[in-house]
Design a protein around this motif. Structure first.
Motif, PDB file in Angstrom:
ATOM      1  N   ALA A   1       7.296  -5.954 -13.260  1.00  9.70           N
ATOM      2  CA  ALA A   1       7.662  -4.668 -12.676  1.00  9.70           C
ATOM      3  C   ALA A   1       6.645  -3.585 -12.982  1.00  9.70           C
ATOM      4  N   GLN A   2       5.850  -3.766 -14.053  1.00  8.84           N
ATOM      5  CA  GLN A   2       4.859  -2.757 -14.420  1.00  8.84           C
ATOM      6  C   GLN A   2       3.556  -2.889 -13.641  1.00  8.84           C
ATOM      7  N   LEU A   3       3.296  -4.057 -13.085  1.00  8.24           N
ATOM      8  CA  LEU A   3       1.997  -4.313 -12.465  1.00  8.24           C
ATOM      9  C   LEU A   3       1.619  -3.328 -11.366  1.00  8.24           C
ATOM     10  N   PRO A   4       2.545  -2.923 -10.461  1.00  7.94           N
ATOM     11  CA  PRO A   4       2.147  -1.967  -9.419  1.00  7.94           C
ATOM     12  C   PRO A   4       1.592  -0.664  -9.992  1.00  7.94           C
ATOM     13  N   VAL A   5       2.186  -0.161 -11.078  1.00  7.38           N
ATOM     14  CA  VAL A   5       1.708   1.098 -11.648  1.00  7.38           C
ATOM     15  C   VAL A   5       0.317   0.916 -12.250  1.00  7.38           C
ATOM     16  N   PHE A   6       0.099  -0.204 -12.939  1.00 10.90           N
ATOM     17  CA  PHE A   6      -1.232  -0.458 -13.500  1.00 10.90           C
ATOM     18  C   PHE A   6      -2.281  -0.537 -12.392  1.00 10.90           C
ATOM     19  N   PHE A   7      -1.944  -1.220 -11.296  1.00 13.33           N
ATOM     20  CA  PHE A   7      -2.889  -1.343 -10.194  1.00 13.33           C
ATOM     21  C   PHE A   7      -3.176   0.013  -9.545  1.00 13.33           C
ATOM     22  N   VAL A   8      -2.168   0.891  -9.528  1.00 16.90           N
ATOM     23  CA  VAL A   8      -2.401   2.239  -9.013  1.00 16.90           C
ATOM     24  C   VAL A   8      -3.457   2.944  -9.854  1.00 16.90           C
TER      25      VAL A   8
ATOM     26  N   MET B   1       0.822  -1.206   0.000  1.00 17.44           N
ATOM     27  CA  MET B   1       0.000   0.000   0.000  1.00 17.44           C
ATOM     28  C   MET B   1       0.863   1.267   0.000  1.00 17.44           C
ATOM     29  N   HIS B   2       2.059   1.190   0.604  1.00 11.97           N
ATOM     30  CA  HIS B   2       2.935   2.355   0.626  1.00 11.97           C
ATOM     31  C   HIS B   2       3.353   2.735  -0.793  1.00 11.97           C
ATOM     32  N   VAL B   3       3.633   1.728  -1.627  1.00 10.75           N
ATOM     33  CA  VAL B   3       4.013   1.994  -3.017  1.00 10.75           C
ATOM     34  C   VAL B   3       2.861   2.663  -3.750  1.00 10.75           C
ATOM     35  N   PHE B   4       1.633   2.157  -3.529  1.00  9.41           N
ATOM     36  CA  PHE B   4       0.465   2.739  -4.186  1.00  9.41           C
ATOM     37  C   PHE B   4       0.286   4.198  -3.778  1.00  9.41           C
ATOM     38  N   ALA B   5       0.442   4.471  -2.473  1.00  9.53           N
ATOM     39  CA  ALA B   5       0.262   5.840  -1.992  1.00  9.53           C
ATOM     40  C   ALA B   5       1.323   6.770  -2.575  1.00  9.53           C
ATOM     41  N   THR B   6       2.547   6.296  -2.675  1.00 13.72           N
ATOM     42  CA  THR B   6       3.636   7.115  -3.211  1.00 13.72           C
ATOM     43  C   THR B   6       3.400   7.439  -4.684  1.00 13.72           C
ATOM     44  N   LEU B   7       3.051   6.422  -5.466  1.00 12.56           N
ATOM     45  CA  LEU B   7       2.800   6.645  -6.886  1.00 12.56           C
ATOM     46  C   LEU B   7       1.579   7.534  -7.093  1.00 12.56           C
ATOM     47  N   GLY B   8       0.555   7.335  -6.254  1.00 10.95           N
ATOM     48  CA  GLY B   8      -0.634   8.165  -6.359  1.00 10.95           C
ATOM     49  C   GLY B   8      -0.335   9.623  -6.067  1.00 10.95           C
ATOM     50  N   ALA B   9       0.478   9.873  -5.029  1.00  9.39           N
ATOM     51  CA  ALA B   9       0.844  11.245  -4.684  1.00  9.39           C
ATOM     52  C   ALA B   9       1.688  11.883  -5.780  1.00  9.39           C
ATOM     53  N   PHE B  10       2.606  11.113  -6.348  1.00  6.03           N
ATOM     54  CA  PHE B  10       3.439  11.637  -7.433  1.00  6.03           C
ATOM     55  C   PHE B  10       2.586  11.993  -8.647  1.00  6.03           C
TER      56      PHE B  10
END
Length: 249
Positions: A101-108, A1-10
């Protein structure tokens, strides 16, 4: 969830910076730029995967010899094939790493815009980033303002998929896989996958139609990058002495 929050904020900060230039479409443009940045960062993995793919192709005759030698001993065949790849420094799973490696960004993208809360009010050329193709059809139909955005995405995906399919068929014809003789289940599976893989690029059309527009933008941008990247990394090499050699990737 921390990765999602960071990418979302960026993504949010990037969109805010683009508002003076792109107005209500700033978030859509930010998604495209973020996707390009992610793919650029993953390019070294793609280069490594391309090298591994070329190495596996070069090792295909040796693998075929092992299949004939150990056709009655699947465990010995698997061990010998793994040793051959290890000696050559080739990983059979190298091509999967860029995709994973791309999956986290797609899920965001999917998570932020699937509920409509985080992405409310953001659009691309008037089409809400939280909406889907079915929603666009309900607001003016196929040729309505929202529908035209999807038609543009579908046209781009179809063009990229056709190009990818054509290149894959030509590559398969130029360097066909060794025929499976029925003694190696892995070889049979690989042969079937080689026939189906060129068609999978057309499945992106379905993805674009059913996911939120924000996720569809990521998929379309990433798919287009992949097609161009593969064309560059797998371009024919110029032989030594015939006008110079193209540096290895």
């Amino acid at each position: 969830m921390h990765v999602f929050a960071t990418l979302g904020a960026f993504l949010s900060h990037l969109a805010d910076a683009l508002v003076p230039l792109f107005g209500a479409s700033a978030t859509g443009v930010a998604i495209i730029l973020l996707t390009l940045g992610v793919r650029l960062a993953l390019h070294p993995l793609a280069r490594s995967a391309a090298r591994g793919e070329r190495a596996r192709t070069a090792l295909a005759p040796e693998v075929q010899k092992l299949r004939k030698r150990h056709k009655n001993d699947p465990e010995r065949l698997m061990r010998a094939t793994s040793e051959l790849y290890a000696e050559a420094g080739v990983s059979p799973w190298g091509g999967i790493l860029p995709l994973l490696a791309q999956l986290p960004v797609f899920f965001v993208m999917y998570h932020l815009f699937s509920t409509g809360s985080s992405g409310e009010g953001h659009a691309l050329l008037g089409a809400p980033l939280t909406g889907r193709w079915a929603d666009a059809l309900g607001h003016g139909g196929v040729t309505g303002p929202h529908g035209l955005v999807y038609l543009g995405l579908f046209a781009l995906v179809a063009a990229v998929a056709t190009w990818t399919y054509t290149r894959a068929r030509k590559a398969a014809a130029a360097a066909p896989l060794p025929a499976a003789d029925g003694t190696d289940p892995a070889a049979a599976m690989m042969a079937k996958a080689a026939k189906v893989a060129p068609l999978l690029s057309f499945g992106t059309l379905v993805t674009v139609a059913v996911v939120p527009l924000a996720a569809a933008l990521y998929v379309v941008t990433s798919t287009t990058w992949t097609a161009v990247e593969r064309a560059v990394l797998h371009r024919p090499r110029t032989p030594e002495g015939a006008g110079g050699a193209i540096p290895a990737t």
